[in-house]
Design a protein around this motif. Structure first.
Motif, PDB file in Angstrom:
ATOM      1  N   TRP A  76      84.085 -41.656 -18.420  1.00 22.79           N
ATOM      2  CA  TRP A  76      85.291 -41.291 -19.151  1.00 22.79           C
ATOM      3  C   TRP A  76      86.275 -40.638 -18.188  1.00 22.79           C
ATOM      4  O   TRP A  76      85.925 -39.692 -17.472  1.00 22.79           O
ATOM      5  N   GLY A  81      89.648 -40.160 -19.389  1.00 25.34           N
ATOM      6  CA  GLY A  81      90.703 -39.633 -20.262  1.00 25.34           C
ATOM      7  C   GLY A  81      92.051 -40.283 -20.032  1.00 25.34           C
ATOM      8  O   GLY A  81      92.173 -41.489 -19.827  1.00 25.34           O
ATOM      9  N   GLY A  82      93.096 -39.447 -20.035  1.00 23.26           N
ATOM     10  CA  GLY A  82      94.465 -39.929 -19.888  1.00 23.26           C
ATOM     11  C   GLY A  82      94.811 -40.424 -18.496  1.00 23.26           C
ATOM     12  O   GLY A  82      95.889 -40.978 -18.280  1.00 23.26           O
ATOM     13  N   ALA A  83      93.900 -40.254 -17.549  1.00 23.75           N
ATOM     14  CA  ALA A  83      94.141 -40.729 -16.182  1.00 23.75           C
ATOM     15  C   ALA A  83      93.728 -42.191 -16.020  1.00 23.75           C
ATOM     16  O   ALA A  83      93.747 -42.719 -14.907  1.00 23.75           O
ATOM     17  N   ASP A 131      96.216 -44.653 -14.136  1.00 23.60           N
ATOM     18  CA  ASP A 131      96.343 -44.337 -12.706  1.00 23.60           C
ATOM     19  C   ASP A 131      95.060 -44.696 -11.940  1.00 23.60           C
ATOM     20  O   ASP A 131      95.113 -45.265 -10.850  1.00 23.60           O
ATOM     21  N   GLY A 183      88.895 -44.855 -20.781  1.00 19.24           N
ATOM     22  CA  GLY A 183      89.759 -43.719 -21.060  1.00 19.24           C
ATOM     23  C   GLY A 183      90.859 -44.122 -22.010  1.00 19.24           C
ATOM     24  O   GLY A 183      90.701 -45.060 -22.795  1.00 19.24           O
ATOM     25  N   GLN A 184      91.969 -43.434 -21.917  1.00 14.62           N
ATOM     26  CA  GLN A 184      93.094 -43.680 -22.814  1.00 14.62           C
ATOM     27  C   GLN A 184      94.321 -44.094 -22.006  1.00 14.62           C
ATOM     28  O   GLN A 184      94.557 -43.579 -20.919  1.00 14.62           O
ATOM     29  N   ALA A 185      95.088 -45.021 -22.587  1.00 14.10           N
ATOM     30  CA  ALA A 185      96.346 -45.451 -21.981  1.00 14.10           C
ATOM     31  C   ALA A 185      97.313 -45.778 -23.106  1.00 14.10           C
ATOM     32  O   ALA A 185      96.903 -46.241 -24.174  1.00 14.10           O
ATOM     33  N   SER A 186      98.578 -45.524 -22.877  1.00 19.78           N
ATOM     34  CA  SER A 186      99.586 -45.896 -23.869  1.00 19.78           C
ATOM     35  C   SER A 186      99.753 -47.415 -23.849  1.00 19.78           C
ATOM     36  O   SER A 186      99.307 -48.092 -22.911  1.00 19.78           O
ATOM     37  N   GLU A 240     101.589 -48.376 -20.745  1.00 22.37           N
ATOM     38  CA  GLU A 240     100.741 -48.329 -19.551  1.00 22.37           C
ATOM     39  C   GLU A 240      99.807 -49.532 -19.501  1.00 22.37           C
ATOM     40  O   GLU A 240      99.624 -50.146 -18.447  1.00 22.37           O
ATOM     41  N   PRO A 253      86.821 -39.179 -27.628  1.00 18.36           N
ATOM     42  CA  PRO A 253      86.745 -38.601 -26.277  1.00 18.36           C
ATOM     43  C   PRO A 253      85.617 -37.578 -26.189  1.00 18.36           C
ATOM     44  O   PRO A 253      85.433 -36.783 -27.105  1.00 18.36           O
TER      45      PRO A 253
END
Length: 143
Positions: free
Chosen positions: A88, A90-92, A95, A112-115, A118, A138
């Motif tokens: 995991w 997360g919001g990274a 990237d 993880g998470q992405a918009s 993204e 999460p």
């Protein structure tokens, strides 16, 4: 109402509903029809497969509730297995996935998470990503 598959000048294919063929032509001529992905107003009808309905007596082909439950259980099990063997981030996520794609980081299985923006940018850049079919909680929010 009529539905058309449309294609913008940059190649995005999308679906749109119109009151009639004449309504589509009038809106397209007035540049009121835009690609929902990039905003391009240069749209044209895309090649569409004909809508051919099957026989009405094909109910046996429809999945039963028990079969649907079994398929969802199998899907959830496979997703849990894949998540257990990935990390995991997360919001990274966007990237990190891009850095691995470019060779700036050693590749490893991550989630993880992405918009939506993204995720689209990753796909456009050729980064191999897929959305998970079932929601994921999460790890930092689990009691």
């Amino acid at each position: 109402m009529i539905v058309f598959d449309l294609k913008c000048g940059t190649g995005h294919v999308f679906e749109a509903w119109f009151g009639s063929s004449a309504a589509y032509e009038a809106q397209r001529a007035a540049r009121q029809v835009e690609c929902p992905l990039c905003g391009d107003a240069e749209v044209a009808k895309a090649v569409m497969a004909p809508a051919v309905s099957g026989k009405g007596n094909r109910v046996a082909d429809a999945p039963t509730p028990a079969r649907m439950k079994a398929m969802m259980t199998m899907l959830a099990s496979k997703q849990a297995e894949l998540l257990a063997s990935s990390r995991w981030v997360g919001g990274a996520f966007a990237d990190r996935a891009r850095a691995m794609h470019l060779g700036d980081e050693a590749p490893e299985p991550i989630h993880g998470q992405a918009s939506l923006a993204e995720a689209r940018a990753l796909v456009e850049d050729g980064v191999a990503v897929l959305p998970l079919p079932l929601p994921v909680t999460p790890p930092d929010t689990i009691n």
